[in-house]
Design a protein around this motif. Structure first.
Motif, mmCIF file in Angstrom:
data_model
loop_
_atom_site.group_PDB
_atom_site.id
_atom_site.type_symbol
_atom_site.label_atom_id
_atom_site.label_comp_id
_atom_site.label_asym_id
_atom_site.label_seq_id
_atom_site.Cartn_x
_atom_site.Cartn_y
_atom_site.Cartn_z
ATOM 1 N N LYS A 1 42.596 36.100 43.141
ATOM 2 C CA LYS A 1 42.423 36.531 44.693
ATOM 3 C C LYS A 1 43.407 37.610 44.957
ATOM 4 O O LYS A 1 43.953 37.714 46.176
ATOM 5 C CB LYS A 1 42.445 35.568 45.675
ATOM 6 C CG LYS A 1 41.374 34.538 45.654
ATOM 7 C CD LYS A 1 41.213 33.617 46.693
ATOM 8 C CE LYS A 1 40.115 32.479 46.546
ATOM 9 N NZ LYS A 1 40.253 31.334 47.575
ATOM 10 N N HIS B 1 38.260 35.512 41.328
ATOM 11 C CA HIS B 1 38.116 35.958 42.498
ATOM 12 C C HIS B 1 38.722 37.668 42.502
ATOM 13 O O HIS B 1 39.535 37.811 43.514
ATOM 14 C CB HIS B 1 38.562 35.284 43.431
ATOM 15 C CG HIS B 1 37.880 34.033 43.662
ATOM 16 N ND1 HIS B 1 36.721 34.046 44.430
ATOM 17 C CD2 HIS B 1 38.119 32.787 43.064
ATOM 18 C CE1 HIS B 1 36.037 32.751 44.336
ATOM 19 N NE2 HIS B 1 37.000 31.987 43.552
ATOM 20 N N ASN C 1 34.210 34.706 39.285
ATOM 21 C CA ASN C 1 33.988 35.442 40.269
ATOM 22 C C ASN C 1 34.589 36.910 40.284
ATOM 23 O O ASN C 1 35.454 37.378 40.912
ATOM 24 C CB ASN C 1 34.530 34.877 41.635
ATOM 25 C CG ASN C 1 33.749 33.814 42.041
ATOM 26 O OD1 ASN C 1 33.926 32.504 41.485
ATOM 27 N ND2 ASN C 1 32.921 33.778 43.128
ATOM 28 N N ASN C 2 34.176 37.460 38.814
ATOM 29 C CA ASN C 2 34.513 39.043 38.878
ATOM 30 C C ASN C 2 33.312 39.742 38.307
ATOM 31 O O ASN C 2 32.136 39.248 38.760
ATOM 32 C CB ASN C 2 35.661 38.978 37.553
ATOM 33 C CG ASN C 2 37.041 38.702 37.838
ATOM 34 O OD1 ASN C 2 37.764 39.627 38.725
ATOM 35 N ND2 ASN C 2 37.501 37.609 37.717
#
Length: 301
Positions: A145, A168, A191-192
């Motif tokens: 993130k 992320h 989550n890329n």
């Protein structure tokens, strides 16, 4: 959510094959519980409060796609899982000299890291628009993130790095320099926007767990079949269209394969010959055989 206590054993609860995604915090109130069967559900984690269930002697978790607890910990058994959950609990602050007490609750929207406290955790800091890595000796690096489109070059100078979390972000690829991290055991790139992995990853010969969830993969990256140390491949929610049984067969210690919610139209019968697999997750794919009724019965079925 309802747990069913068996009539014969008041200290045994069974809640298997019910497609549950979570376990209620209230389960920790069952202080006399000795056996708990949660097999063949859709659990992704366990509440940290379960770490206080001191009477629990047998916790069955087979057939779940746990992501917040490393597979190596689950395989060590009930004692190891409970110890890990206790380590994730937020410690109470010292009591002040007052008649009032403060109730502490876990922080929200912060998934528990997969590492243990015995390793040095390093989270980078920000300085004048740049990410600053203050230690080259960290074993665990959390860059999740951070809105990154590329990884800081100094990451690849961390020769002792064992666990790298870069989920992320906005990564479209990993650089060939990833192969310099020869001590890497866990790589989390969920989550890329990845479409593959570099061939140089093969140099990470100690790699045990790869998390590729929520990327843009159309196939399991072929380089993974060249890393015989792999125990878990988590690649749910991509666009993977087929299963390479020949490649998987070469991974002799692969125990977990999560390909849920992909575009797989056929499950080759030969997949049943990959004897090392203990947890195979295929729900949410468009194939018709095997039927969903078979899938919910777990890997052995």
């Amino acid at each position: 959510y309802k747990l069913i206590r068996t009539e014969q054993h008041s200290n045994f609860w069974r809640h298997n094959s019910n497609k549950q995604h979570s376990v209620p915090e209230a389960i920790a109130e069952l202080t006399d519980l000795e056996r708990l069967d949660l097999t063949n559900n859709d659990l992704m984690g366990l509440p940290v409060a379960m770490g206080g269930m001191t009477q629990l002697k047998a916790l069955s978790l087979d057939g779940n796609a746990l992501r917040s607890i490393r597979r190596s910990i689950v395989q060590q058994g009930t004692v190891a899982v409970l110890k890990y959950l206790r380590s994730r609990a937020i410690p109470a602050e010292p009591e002040e000299h007052t008649h009032h007490t403060t109730k502490h609750t876990p922080k929200k929207h912060q998934p528990p890291p997969t590492h243990t406290h015995s390793r040095e955790t390093h989270v980078c800091s920000e300085g004048e628009g740049e990410l600053v890595l203050n230690s080259a000796s960290a074993q665990v690096l959390d860059l999740a993130k951070r809105n990154l489109s590329t990884l800081p070059p100094q990451v690849f100078d961390m020769s002792g790095l064992a666990e790298l979390m870069v989920g992320h972000n906005r990564l479209t690829s990993l650089p060939p320099a990833i192969g310099q991290l020869c001590s890497l055991t866990v790589l989390d790139v969920r989550n890329n926007q990845l479409q593959g992995l570099p061939l140089e990853l093969e140099c990470c010969s100690k790699l045990r767990e790869v998390v590729l969830s929520f990327n843009r993969l159309t196939a399991v990256p072929p380089v993974l079949y060249s890393i015989p140390s792999l125990e878990a491949i988590i690649a749910n929610d991509n666009q993977i269209g087929s299963i390479d049984v020949k490649g998987l067969a070469g991974l002799s210690v692969l125990a977990t394969l999560d390909l849920q919610n992909n575009s797989i139209t056929q499950v080759p019968p030969e997949l049943g010959t990959v004897s090392s697999l203990r947890h195979l997750c295929l729900m949410g794919n468009p194939f018709r055989i095997p039927r969903s009724a078979v899938l919910v019965r777990g890997t052995q079925a």
